[in-house]
Design a protein around this motif. Structure first.
Motif, mmCIF file in Angstrom:
data_model
loop_
_atom_site.group_PDB
_atom_site.id
_atom_site.type_symbol
_atom_site.label_atom_id
_atom_site.label_comp_id
_atom_site.label_asym_id
_atom_site.label_seq_id
_atom_site.Cartn_x
_atom_site.Cartn_y
_atom_site.Cartn_z
ATOM 1 N N MET A 149 0.821 -1.216 0.000
ATOM 2 C CA MET A 149 0.000 0.000 0.000
ATOM 3 C C MET A 149 0.857 1.271 0.000
ATOM 4 S SD MET A 149 -2.984 -1.101 -0.384
ATOM 5 C CE MET A 149 -3.890 0.419 -0.166
ATOM 6 N N PRO A 150 1.926 1.354 0.803
ATOM 7 C CA PRO A 150 2.806 2.532 0.698
ATOM 8 C C PRO A 150 3.455 2.677 -0.671
ATOM 9 C CG PRO A 150 3.132 1.470 2.818
ATOM 10 C CD PRO A 150 2.254 0.564 2.010
ATOM 11 N N LEU A 151 3.723 1.558 -1.357
ATOM 12 C CA LEU A 151 4.236 1.660 -2.719
ATOM 13 C C LEU A 151 3.236 2.394 -3.614
ATOM 14 C CD1 LEU A 151 5.921 -1.779 -3.560
ATOM 15 C CD2 LEU A 151 6.987 0.476 -3.627
ATOM 16 N N LEU A 152 1.970 2.027 -3.504
ATOM 17 C CA LEU A 152 0.941 2.683 -4.305
ATOM 18 C C LEU A 152 0.797 4.158 -3.932
ATOM 19 C CD1 LEU A 152 -1.819 -0.095 -4.355
ATOM 20 C CD2 LEU A 152 -0.487 0.735 -6.310
ATOM 21 N N ALA A 153 1.026 4.454 -2.654
ATOM 22 C CA ALA A 153 0.926 5.844 -2.198
ATOM 23 C C ALA A 153 2.231 6.604 -2.389
ATOM 24 C CB ALA A 153 0.519 5.874 -0.725
ATOM 25 N N GLN A 154 3.254 5.923 -2.986
ATOM 26 C CA GLN A 154 4.575 6.522 -3.239
ATOM 27 C C GLN A 154 5.199 7.069 -1.957
ATOM 28 O OE1 GLN A 154 3.334 9.228 -6.519
ATOM 29 N NE2 GLN A 154 4.661 7.981 -7.829
ATOM 30 N N GLN A 155 5.115 6.248 -0.895
ATOM 31 C CA GLN A 155 5.653 6.658 0.398
ATOM 32 C C GLN A 155 6.889 5.861 0.818
ATOM 33 O OE1 GLN A 155 2.273 6.004 2.939
ATOM 34 N NE2 GLN A 155 1.265 7.916 2.347
ATOM 35 N N MET A 156 7.380 4.983 -0.054
ATOM 36 C CA MET A 156 8.488 4.109 0.345
ATOM 37 C C MET A 156 9.798 4.868 0.546
ATOM 38 S SD MET A 156 7.331 1.121 0.866
ATOM 39 C CE MET A 156 8.805 0.096 0.909
ATOM 40 N N ASP A 157 9.931 6.065 -0.040
ATOM 41 C CA ASP A 157 11.158 6.842 0.115
ATOM 42 C C ASP A 157 11.142 7.735 1.344
ATOM 43 O OD1 ASP A 157 12.250 5.757 -2.186
ATOM 44 O OD2 ASP A 157 11.419 7.333 -3.485
ATOM 45 N N ASP A 158 10.079 7.673 2.113
ATOM 46 C CA ASP A 158 9.984 8.475 3.330
ATOM 47 C C ASP A 158 11.068 8.023 4.313
ATOM 48 O OD1 ASP A 158 9.359 9.742 5.690
ATOM 49 O OD2 ASP A 158 7.214 9.274 5.618
ATOM 50 N N PRO A 159 11.987 8.897 4.723
ATOM 51 C CA PRO A 159 13.074 8.492 5.625
ATOM 52 C C PRO A 159 12.594 8.025 6.992
ATOM 53 C CG PRO A 159 13.022 10.885 5.359
ATOM 54 C CD PRO A 159 12.061 10.328 4.363
ATOM 55 N N ASP A 160 11.379 8.392 7.365
ATOM 56 C CA ASP A 160 10.840 7.983 8.665
ATOM 57 C C ASP A 160 10.104 6.654 8.613
ATOM 58 O OD1 ASP A 160 11.796 10.319 9.870
ATOM 59 O OD2 ASP A 160 9.986 11.445 9.315
ATOM 60 N N ARG A 161 10.046 6.045 7.421
ATOM 61 C CA ARG A 161 9.348 4.769 7.310
ATOM 62 C C ARG A 161 10.103 3.656 8.025
ATOM 63 N NH1 ARG A 161 5.465 2.960 5.039
ATOM 64 N NH2 ARG A 161 6.477 0.956 4.691
ATOM 65 N N THR A 162 9.352 2.681 8.531
ATOM 66 C CA THR A 162 9.955 1.506 9.166
ATOM 67 C C THR A 162 10.721 0.700 8.122
ATOM 68 O OG1 THR A 162 8.093 1.396 10.713
ATOM 69 C CG2 THR A 162 9.476 -0.570 10.509
ATOM 70 N N PRO A 163 11.948 0.268 8.425
ATOM 71 C CA PRO A 163 12.704 -0.547 7.469
ATOM 72 C C PRO A 163 11.972 -1.834 7.122
ATOM 73 C CG PRO A 163 14.137 0.255 9.228
ATOM 74 C CD PRO A 163 12.732 0.596 9.628
ATOM 75 N N VAL A 164 12.203 -2.321 5.896
ATOM 76 C CA VAL A 164 11.510 -3.523 5.433
ATOM 77 C C VAL A 164 11.782 -4.709 6.357
ATOM 78 C CG1 VAL A 164 11.314 -5.179 3.535
ATOM 79 C CG2 VAL A 164 11.486 -2.731 3.046
ATOM 80 N N ALA A 165 13.028 -4.872 6.797
ATOM 81 C CA ALA A 165 13.359 -6.005 7.678
ATOM 82 C C ALA A 165 12.532 -5.961 8.960
ATOM 83 C CB ALA A 165 14.849 -6.001 7.998
ATOM 84 N N ASP A 166 12.339 -4.756 9.514
ATOM 85 C CA ASP A 166 11.544 -4.634 10.744
ATOM 86 C C ASP A 166 10.066 -4.892 10.478
ATOM 87 O OD1 ASP A 166 13.833 -4.063 12.123
ATOM 88 O OD2 ASP A 166 13.524 -1.894 12.138
ATOM 89 N N ILE A 167 9.595 -4.528 9.290
ATOM 90 C CA ILE A 167 8.206 -4.825 8.927
ATOM 91 C C ILE A 167 7.990 -6.334 8.882
ATOM 92 C CG2 ILE A 167 6.529 -4.710 7.042
ATOM 93 C CD1 ILE A 167 7.658 -1.934 6.380
#
Length: 349
Positions: free
Chosen positions: A167-185
């Protein structure tokens, strides 16, 4: 009693089916405070039942393996540096290709494995990255508890990854520096599955090996003894580490890999979903070279088919689905005593 007796305590339980389940706990003294030990679950061939119970050998008269400590240092799992990025320009339309197959085998009455694949592919001016989720879970428990545990784990992990990555990919939010890292997700997704299985299927449990492929990177979360392999033109490499008793003894130089393959307790796990409220989830990040293959499988495959044969079959088949069928066929030809599940992902290049 020697080192291993200090490490292990064993107790015997009788299930409603009359099968015995041995529960063994493991600790490693490093001189520092450590979290409570996780239970080791010994299932008979069907891994009939899982329970969290710890008692000493004096309580039950049980014996642990008569082995001595040869290492005072704990085993430390480090993060492998990513290899240099290979320059590769895929042709238009080149995408990840994958195959998957799950089979009951030749002996079991039901299939307690679960397999799941989700892919996110877009062609537009937004230039969204290609993303995919692949998962294998090997259920454990009496009656249908194992298959329920593995199915619930697959569903919950997929829901969490969809919400936090797709869903964040669709919202183009994956480059947000405050996003949780993929490994932690991924770790959080496995923890949510652990909580749900512990609450709703208390007599069941499961392994899980799941991977999110984001462009050329693979983010892997892992609990138990289902495996992930990286296959290239140069060879085959096991990426995940089995959370099994025999693997622990190999790390302590108490067993060789050849001895572990024939060990009577080779199916003992000390870490699995549904066993403890606090679960330690392994996370690994690897770069996938162009043309490489990523293979996820349950122990019904790797226990029956040697690694070099797995690599030979994969490299000899151009279509991943054909390779999956051939691998399952070989495992069944060799007896098929367990459920067999495999996912094969082929990178462009």
């Amino acid at each position: 009693m020697n080192f291993i007796r200090r490490l292990f305590g064993a107790s015997n339980h009788t299930t409603s089916e009359g099968a015995r389940t041995d529960v063994i706990s493991i600790t490693h003294d490093t001189g520092e405070s450590a979290p409570p030990p996780e239970p080791v679950i010994q299932a008979p061939e069907a891994r009939d039942k899982l329970k969290h119970d710890q008692e000493t050998p004096e309580d039950q008269g049980a014996k642990a393996p008569d082995l001595e400590d040869t290492s005072d240092a704990p085993v430390i799992m480090g993060t492998r540096p990513l290899p240099p990025l290979e320059t590769f320009e895929p042709k238009p339309g080149d995408r990840i290709v994958y195959g998957q197959l799950s089979d009951v085998g030749m002996v079991r009455g039901n299939n307690q494995d679960s397999v799941l694949s989700l892919t996110f592919v877009s062609t537009s001016s937004d230039d969204l990255p290609e993303c995919a989720l692949f998962l294998v879970a090997d259920g454990m428990g009496g009656h249908h508890d194992g298959e329920k545990a593995s199915a619930m784990t697959a569903r919950i992990v997929a829901q969490h990854v969809t919400q936090e990555i797709f869903m964040p990919l669709l919202a183009q939010q994956m480059d947000d520096p405050d996003r949780t890292p993929v490994a932690d997700i991924l770790r959080a997704a496995v923890q949510k599955a652990n909580e749900a299985v512990g609450k709703y299927i208390p007599e069941g449990g499961t392994t899980v090996t799941c991977v999110v492929v984001l462009d050329e990177l693979a983010y892997i979360a892992h609990v138990g003894d289902s495996r992930a392999y990286l296959l290239t033109k140069d060879g085959i490499e096991q990426i995940t580490r089995d959370h099994s008793l025999v693997q622990r003894l190999i790390e302590l130089d108490q067993l060789t890999p050849a001895e572990a393959a024939e060990h009577p307790q080779r199916n003992v796990l000390y870490r699995a979903i549904g066993q403890n409220e606090n679960l330690d989830v392994d996370a690994v990040t690897r770069r996938l070279p162009p043309g490489s293959r990523l293979l996820l499988c349950s122990d019904g495959l790797w226990n029956m088919v040697p690694e070099e044969m797995i690599r030979s079959v994969v490299m000899d088949h151009g279509a991943p689905q054909d390779a999956c069928h051939q691998l399952v066929h070989i495992a069944n030809e060799r007896g098929g005593p367990d459920n067999i599940t495999v996912v094969l992902v082929q990178m462009p290049g």
